[in-house]
Design an enzyme around this catalytic site. Sequence first.
Site, PDB file in Angstrom:
ATOM      1  N   SER A 165     -12.830  -5.739   2.141  1.00  0.00           N
ATOM      2  CA  SER A 165     -13.829  -5.098   1.268  1.00  0.00           C
ATOM      3  C   SER A 165     -15.259  -5.518   1.623  1.00  0.00           C
ATOM      4  CB  SER A 165     -13.531  -5.386  -0.211  1.00  0.00           C
ATOM      5  OG  SER A 165     -12.297  -4.821  -0.587  1.00  0.00           O
ATOM      6  N   PRO A 166     -15.612  -5.471   2.912  1.00  0.00           N
ATOM      7  CA  PRO A 166     -16.970  -5.890   3.300  1.00  0.00           C
ATOM      8  C   PRO A 166     -18.038  -4.918   2.811  1.00  0.00           C
ATOM      9  CG  PRO A 166     -15.863  -4.881   5.165  1.00  0.00           C
ATOM     10  CD  PRO A 166     -14.833  -4.981   4.068  1.00  0.00           C
ATOM     11  N   LEU A 167     -17.607  -3.729   2.380  1.00  0.00           N
ATOM     12  CA  LEU A 167     -18.559  -2.746   1.831  1.00  0.00           C
ATOM     13  C   LEU A 167     -18.490  -2.725   0.306  1.00  0.00           C
ATOM     14  CD1 LEU A 167     -17.862   0.105   4.421  1.00  0.00           C
ATOM     15  CD2 LEU A 167     -19.821  -1.442   4.362  1.00  0.00           C
ATOM     16  N   GLY A 168     -17.941  -3.798  -0.267  1.00  0.00           N
ATOM     17  CA  GLY A 168     -17.855  -3.847  -1.727  1.00  0.00           C
ATOM     18  C   GLY A 168     -17.090  -2.672  -2.283  1.00  0.00           C
ATOM     19  N   ARG A 169     -16.009  -2.295  -1.578  1.00  0.00           N
ATOM     20  CA  ARG A 169     -15.142  -1.164  -1.968  1.00  0.00           C
ATOM     21  C   ARG A 169     -15.919   0.152  -2.003  1.00  0.00           C
ATOM     22  NH1 ARG A 169     -10.277  -3.329  -3.571  1.00  0.00           N
ATOM     23  NH2 ARG A 169     -10.342  -5.539  -4.084  1.00  0.00           N
ATOM     24  N   GLY A 170     -17.017   0.179  -1.261  1.00  0.00           N
ATOM     25  CA  GLY A 170     -17.804   1.410  -1.162  1.00  0.00           C
ATOM     26  C   GLY A 170     -19.129   1.332  -1.911  1.00  0.00           C
ATOM     27  N   PHE A 171     -19.279   0.345  -2.800  1.00  0.00           N
ATOM     28  CA  PHE A 171     -20.495   0.263  -3.612  1.00  0.00           C
ATOM     29  C   PHE A 171     -21.715  -0.071  -2.756  1.00  0.00           C
ATOM     30  CE2 PHE A 171     -23.593  -1.797  -6.381  1.00  0.00           C
ATOM     31  CZ  PHE A 171     -23.690  -0.868  -7.405  1.00  0.00           C
ATOM     32  N   GLY A 222     -23.594   2.929  -3.614  1.00  0.00           N
ATOM     33  CA  GLY A 222     -24.184   2.596  -4.913  1.00  0.00           C
ATOM     34  C   GLY A 222     -23.455   3.256  -6.063  1.00  0.00           C
ATOM     35  N   TYR A 245       0.850  -1.187   0.000  1.00  0.00           N
ATOM     36  CA  TYR A 245       0.000   0.000   0.000  1.00  0.00           C
ATOM     37  C   TYR A 245       0.894   1.248   0.000  1.00  0.00           C
ATOM     38  CZ  TYR A 245      -3.590  -3.360   1.563  1.00  0.00           C
ATOM     39  OH  TYR A 245      -4.427  -4.437   1.687  1.00  0.00           O
TER      40      TYR A 245
HETATM   41  P1  ATR Z   1     -11.623  -1.878   1.240  1.00  0.00           P
HETATM   42  O1  ATR Z   1     -11.524  -3.048   2.177  1.00  0.00           O
HETATM   43  O2  ATR Z   1     -11.028  -2.197  -0.068  1.00  0.00           O
HETATM   44  O3  ATR Z   1     -11.171  -0.601   1.845  1.00  0.00           O
HETATM   45  P2  ATR Z   1     -14.482  -1.556   1.742  1.00  0.00           P
HETATM   46  O4  ATR Z   1     -14.189  -1.594   3.178  1.00  0.00           O
HETATM   47  O5  ATR Z   1     -15.457  -2.543   1.195  1.00  0.00           O
HETATM   48  O6  ATR Z   1     -13.162  -1.715   0.882  1.00  0.00           O
HETATM   49  O7  ATR Z   1     -14.960  -0.097   1.301  1.00  0.00           O
HETATM   50  C1  ATR Z   1     -14.164   1.036   1.462  1.00  0.00           C
HETATM   51  C2  ATR Z   1     -14.892   2.194   0.830  1.00  0.00           C
HETATM   52  O8  ATR Z   1     -16.127   2.387   1.513  1.00  0.00           O
HETATM   53  C3  ATR Z   1     -14.174   3.488   0.883  1.00  0.00           C
HETATM   54  O9  ATR Z   1     -14.339   4.141  -0.352  1.00  0.00           O
HETATM   55  C4  ATR Z   1     -14.887   4.272   1.988  1.00  0.00           C
HETATM   56  O10 ATR Z   1     -14.880   5.642   1.708  1.00  0.00           O
HETATM   57  P3  ATR Z   1     -14.444   6.736   2.806  1.00  0.00           P
HETATM   58  O11 ATR Z   1     -12.951   6.632   2.914  1.00  0.00           O
HETATM   59  O12 ATR Z   1     -14.902   8.001   2.191  1.00  0.00           O
HETATM   60  O13 ATR Z   1     -15.153   6.383   4.077  1.00  0.00           O
HETATM   61  C5  ATR Z   1     -16.280   3.737   1.908  1.00  0.00           C
HETATM   62  N1  ATR Z   1     -16.977   3.752   3.198  1.00  0.00           N
HETATM   63  C6  ATR Z   1     -16.564   3.188   4.364  1.00  0.00           C
HETATM   64  N2  ATR Z   1     -17.477   3.357   5.325  1.00  0.00           N
HETATM   65  C7  ATR Z   1     -18.489   4.056   4.770  1.00  0.00           C
HETATM   66  C8  ATR Z   1     -19.731   4.549   5.251  1.00  0.00           C
HETATM   67  N3  ATR Z   1     -20.115   4.311   6.499  1.00  0.00           N
HETATM   68  N4  ATR Z   1     -20.519   5.235   4.390  1.00  0.00           N
HETATM   69  C9  ATR Z   1     -20.142   5.460   3.118  1.00  0.00           C
HETATM   70  N5  ATR Z   1     -18.999   5.012   2.587  1.00  0.00           N
HETATM   71  C10 ATR Z   1     -18.164   4.314   3.408  1.00  0.00           C
END
Ligand code: ATR
Length: 352
Positions: free
Chosen positions: A216-222, A226, A70
Amino acid sequence: MAADAEQGEGVKVVPRMKLGSQGLEVSAQGLGCMGMSAFYGPPKPDADMITLIHHAVHSGVTFLDTSDIYGPHTNEILLAKALKGGVKERVELATKFGITFVDGKIEVRGEPAHVRASCEASLKRLHLDCIHLYYQHCVDTRLPIEVTMGELKKLVEEGKIKYIGLSEASASTIRRAHAVHPISAVQLEWSLWSRDVEEHVIPTCRELGIGIVAYSPLGRGFLSSGPKLVENFSNDDYRKYLPRFQAENLEHNKKLYEKIVEIAEKKGCSPSQLALAWVHHQGNDVCPIPGTTKIENLNQNMGALSVKLTPKDMAELGEIGSGDSVKGDRYSPGTRTWKNSDTPPLSTWKDV
Ligand code: ATR
């Protein structure tokens, strides 16, 4: 809309959990630090990220996830700064080795000399005497997993690392590695829209008593934002090039996000909290490590720990990301993932 936890007030104490059977204990939700320095647009200001990390640790989110790739290196350097002044004693720090950039191209390396050199370099950058959890970031399929593991085992014996983890490893690779030295955690992408690990990888971890770390539990933010997420990608945002975020797939994947929003509204929580709660409800051996660069999002994510999902909710959520509800692979073609992580048998190996 984010219940309880908009400011983190819903969670009085972040629970602790065991990862694996060797004694590793972490906060039940971790913090993915990658996006602070790399891959998700320009690096964020150090001072803000240090404040965020301190807020996380102070709030009980003590399981911090980084990697030498990273940046490369800048995320570990950031963490070293954040861990000064007594903070390092309060965290569980996980870092990784094995992915390198050579002339702009990715090389995966797991040979013993590289394992050792990477570990020593990470220790130095992080200002640590021992790395709590050291993952092989990606399996080097040029050599038997036993050879990489042999060096990791030595690093444990020398006190340079405490626990061993694997990332993006297949069930058979996990099994072979675990026979050399117990694996404490396997890190894998697991979320409402990434379910392919459920058939073999997860059951193997459970059979062997290995902790599961969901990245990536938030699907990388998707799953949080969305399709509008994509509109804000800068040119150097790596997500721009991932199949699921391509226009031809986005229209289809939008439906999944809309269902998440609908269910989240019914549950009185935010989409992020719902997506994380679904991971938390997979079992007490699963630790999601959402990535964020914002204190308000971290607070909201911690709130997922107090969202209660019924078996009916879980069944409904299980349905929405299954089958062909998601269009596009997790990664671009040619990327090394658990699916192509099998290594040659040890019997064929001639060390030179
Ligand atoms: P990774 O493991 O690859 O970081 P992730 O955890 O699935 O992926 O998602 C990370 C993304 O979710 C980031 O773009 C983060 O954006 P911010 O840095 O702006 O927060 C976004 N994210 C995390 N928590 C969030 C939340 N509560 N609401 C909206 N976006 C969120």
